[in-house]
Design an enzyme around this catalytic site. Structure first.
Site: not given
Ligand code: APR
Length: 235
Positions: A57, A88, A90, A105, A178
């Protein structure tokens, strides 16, 4: 005095950047068993499998770009006392220019010693950014323990939840973008808002049991972001 705006984002805001969500059709959890790759038990059972899942990832993240929704949110920092609380891992909010991002997270590009979990368990230098590189068995922290992803796994505590609650309690406006709102404690964060706080959701899915307090705009992030920012500006 700038209004306090809290934006809570989930995997859906990164979907149009080409990053899979978790529970949509063909999402991450449809292709991997959570308990095999994203839990404290998985780490005890097979560290190499867990490291490989996140290495893949992390490699994929390198070529992904922030989308129009990330960019519009970053611009809001000029006009609002804005904090982003994201589920997220990212780094697309930061790459879009957002400077106040709380990762509930954890963060995919960061690693840390495998022992400890709370901020106070580590010195500043012990949690560090490896960008898009792999971390493998045998890559050790300064304290000699195996390096692990700086990510909150299932069955682990969420160290930053109290900071997130403080931000929500102070918010004038909350925008949720989202997220299926199925994972706690993030899913319940909005409940800490003052009764006068305006709460909106931007997500294309139907949410039949959504709290009546939340105004739902059923659109994708990049399609609805302009409309929802005009709404926020009108308050
Ligand atoms: N724009 C906006 N929302 C979208 C888009 C889009 N283009 N595409 C999908 N969505 C929405 C879906 O409708 C869904 O509500 O994004 C949400 C994705 O939900 P999940 O896959 O459950 O992701 P999320 O809510 O972020 O999961 C929360 O669960 O597995 C754990 O730690 C993981 O942080 C994650 C947490």
């Amino acid at each position: 005095m700038k209004k306090k705006l809290v934006v809570l984002t989930g995997a859906g805001i990164s979907a149009e950047s080409g990053i899979s969500t978790f529970r949509d059709e063909n999402g991450l959890w449809h292709n991997h068993k959570v308990e095999e790759v994203a839990s404290a038990e998985a780490w005890k059972k097979d560290k190499a499998l867990v490291l490989d899942f996140y290495n893949q990832r992390r490699r994929d993240l390198k070529d992904k770009k922030p989308n129009y929704a990330h960019l519009r949110l970053a611009e809001l920092e000029n006009r609002y006392d804005l904090n982003i609380i994201t589920q997220n891992i990212d780094n697309l909010h930061e790459r879009a220019g957002s400077t106040r991002v709380l990762h509930l997270h954890g963060e995919l590009t960061k690693v840390r010693p495998e022992y400890g979990q709370y901020e106070e368990d580590f010195s500043e230098a012990e949690v560090f950014d490896i960008a898009y590189e792999d971390v493998n068995i045998g890559d050790l922290a300064a304290n000699g323990s195996q390096l692990r992803p700086h990510i909150v796994w299932f069955s682990e505590d969420v160290p930053k939840i109290s900071k997130a609650i403080d931000l929500v309690e102070e918010a004038d406006i909350i925008l949720i973008i989202g997220t299926s709102m199925q994972v706690y404690p993030a899913a319940a964060l909005y409940r800490y808002a003052a009764y006068s706080t305006k709460i909106m959701l931007l997500d294309p899915a139907s949410m039949p049991s959504l709290d009546h307090r939340i105004m739902h705009i059923r659109k994708k992030a990049t399609e609805g972001i302009d409309e929802i920012i005009s709404l926020i500006d009108s308050y």
